[in-house]
Design a protein around this motif. Sequence first.
Motif, PDB file in Angstrom:
ATOM      1  N   ASN A 101       0.806  -1.216   0.000  1.00  0.00           N
ATOM      2  CA  ASN A 101       0.000   0.000   0.000  1.00  0.00           C
ATOM      3  C   ASN A 101       0.841   1.269   0.000  1.00  0.00           C
ATOM      4  N   ASP A 102       2.032   1.159  -0.577  1.00  0.00           N
ATOM      5  CA  ASP A 102       2.899   2.323  -0.804  1.00  0.00           C
ATOM      6  C   ASP A 102       3.175   3.122   0.465  1.00  0.00           C
ATOM      7  N   GLY A 103       3.320   2.410   1.589  1.00  0.00           N
ATOM      8  CA  GLY A 103       3.701   3.070   2.822  1.00  0.00           C
ATOM      9  C   GLY A 103       2.592   3.786   3.559  1.00  0.00           C
ATOM     10  N   SER A 104       1.339   3.653   3.116  1.00  0.00           N
ATOM     11  CA  SER A 104       0.210   4.331   3.766  1.00  0.00           C
ATOM     12  C   SER A 104      -0.250   3.525   4.979  1.00  0.00           C
ATOM     13  N   ILE A 105      -0.188   4.135   6.174  1.00  0.00           N
ATOM     14  CA  ILE A 105      -0.622   3.472   7.395  1.00  0.00           C
ATOM     15  C   ILE A 105      -2.107   3.108   7.325  1.00  0.00           C
ATOM     16  N   GLU A 106      -2.931   4.060   6.884  1.00  0.00           N
ATOM     17  CA  GLU A 106      -4.376   3.839   6.831  1.00  0.00           C
ATOM     18  C   GLU A 106      -4.736   2.715   5.860  1.00  0.00           C
ATOM     19  N   ALA A 107      -4.152   2.758   4.656  1.00  0.00           N
ATOM     20  CA  ALA A 107      -4.448   1.722   3.658  1.00  0.00           C
ATOM     21  C   ALA A 107      -3.919   0.367   4.107  1.00  0.00           C
ATOM     22  N   ALA A 108      -2.745   0.358   4.743  1.00  0.00           N
ATOM     23  CA  ALA A 108      -2.165  -0.888   5.229  1.00  0.00           C
ATOM     24  C   ALA A 108      -3.017  -1.491   6.337  1.00  0.00           C
ATOM     25  N   THR A 109      -3.578  -0.645   7.183  1.00  0.00           N
ATOM     26  CA  THR A 109      -4.472  -1.117   8.244  1.00  0.00           C
ATOM     27  C   THR A 109      -5.689  -1.800   7.653  1.00  0.00           C
ATOM     28  N   ASP A 110      -6.302  -1.159   6.647  1.00  0.00           N
ATOM     29  CA  ASP A 110      -7.460  -1.765   5.979  1.00  0.00           C
ATOM     30  C   ASP A 110      -7.076  -3.074   5.300  1.00  0.00           C
ATOM     31  N   TRP A 111      -5.891  -3.128   4.695  1.00  0.00           N
ATOM     32  CA  TRP A 111      -5.410  -4.335   4.018  1.00  0.00           C
ATOM     33  C   TRP A 111      -5.275  -5.489   5.013  1.00  0.00           C
ATOM     34  N   LEU A 112      -4.710  -5.199   6.179  1.00  0.00           N
ATOM     35  CA  LEU A 112      -4.545  -6.221   7.218  1.00  0.00           C
ATOM     36  C   LEU A 112      -5.894  -6.707   7.737  1.00  0.00           C
ATOM     37  N   ARG A 113      -6.841  -5.785   7.873  1.00  0.00           N
ATOM     38  CA  ARG A 113      -8.174  -6.188   8.331  1.00  0.00           C
ATOM     39  C   ARG A 113      -8.868  -7.081   7.311  1.00  0.00           C
ATOM     40  N   LYS A 114      -8.696  -6.767   6.024  1.00  0.00           N
ATOM     41  CA  LYS A 114      -9.285  -7.604   4.989  1.00  0.00           C
ATOM     42  C   LYS A 114      -8.715  -9.016   5.006  1.00  0.00           C
ATOM     43  N   LYS A 115      -7.450  -9.109   5.377  1.00  0.00           N
ATOM     44  CA  LYS A 115      -6.799 -10.406   5.460  1.00  0.00           C
ATOM     45  C   LYS A 115      -7.114 -11.126   6.774  1.00  0.00           C
TER      46      LYS A 115
END
Length: 312
Positions: free
Chosen positions: A30-44
């Motif tokens: 997610n190109d270093g974005s904390i917010e997007a990475a958080t959502d990505w982890l939740r989806k997983k």
Amino acid sequence: MAEISAKLVQELRQKTGAGMMDCKKALKENDGSIEAATDWLRKKGIAKADKASSRVAAEGLVENYIQPDGKVGVIIEVNCQTDFVARNEAFKALVKTLAKQAANADSVEALLAQPYIENSSVTVDEAIKQTTATLGENIQVRRFVTFAPASTPGIVDSYIHTGGRVGVLVELGSKTEDTTGKEEFQGLAKNIAMQVAACPNVEYVNIGQIPAEFVQKEKEIEMGKDDLGKKPENIREKIVQGRIDKRLKEITLLDQPYIRDQSISVEDLVKQVKSQVGDEIEVNRFVRYVLGEGIDKQEVSFAEEVAAQMGK
């Protein structure tokens, strides 16, 4: 692609509770974005929805002040550097006075500029500095909130738990002023405050207060989860709606099981008291403070704390 630093990985770990490698992968994806990475982890399914894991302890006290008639209430957090000072009687007295004085301020800056009610020859800021010099630690007023029912009759109450580490401020409203003086109504305010203290995930009074953007984001996260990928669209919609309904109830106060009687909800409790007092009752708002939440605290050993207190 943005550089993924160790600090960025640590920040994501604190926010989500996920493992180091999962956090690093999420940030890369997610190109270093904390917010997007958080959502990505939740989806997983790797990160939890709540923020409990991001809470880092800091010392000090959460304190309250309730005006005798219950019409004004304050909750305040004042931080210091060590638990030694947090337990000191001079520090406790200062925090208690600051809670009372904050009832007449609308910001931390305004509070610090006021004449100190225990000694009007100095400002609050100067009084804090004097205590800092006496105790040898940095003392900061971090935040406070003041409730004062305005549009309808009502009262404010508070609850402080675990020696000043968790505090709650609650405002209840009624149709008539007579109700606010009734024991049942006042007892409900105290019980609601205790309920909020026991429910760290609660953020809203009821589902109607939850912003539409929040609900939409939750839906996007659920729809993107891997376990729904092969299911038919109509089945996915039903599963997602069920998950969202469950999630929303987890963060709303009135939907929580009542801590003193798990067979009823908080909403049921409010209805019972409505019947007892013969008036309408609304839980207008609440705020919950956890000491030091979101503050990075420097780790100091017990021996170092003792040495610091002894001036070594």
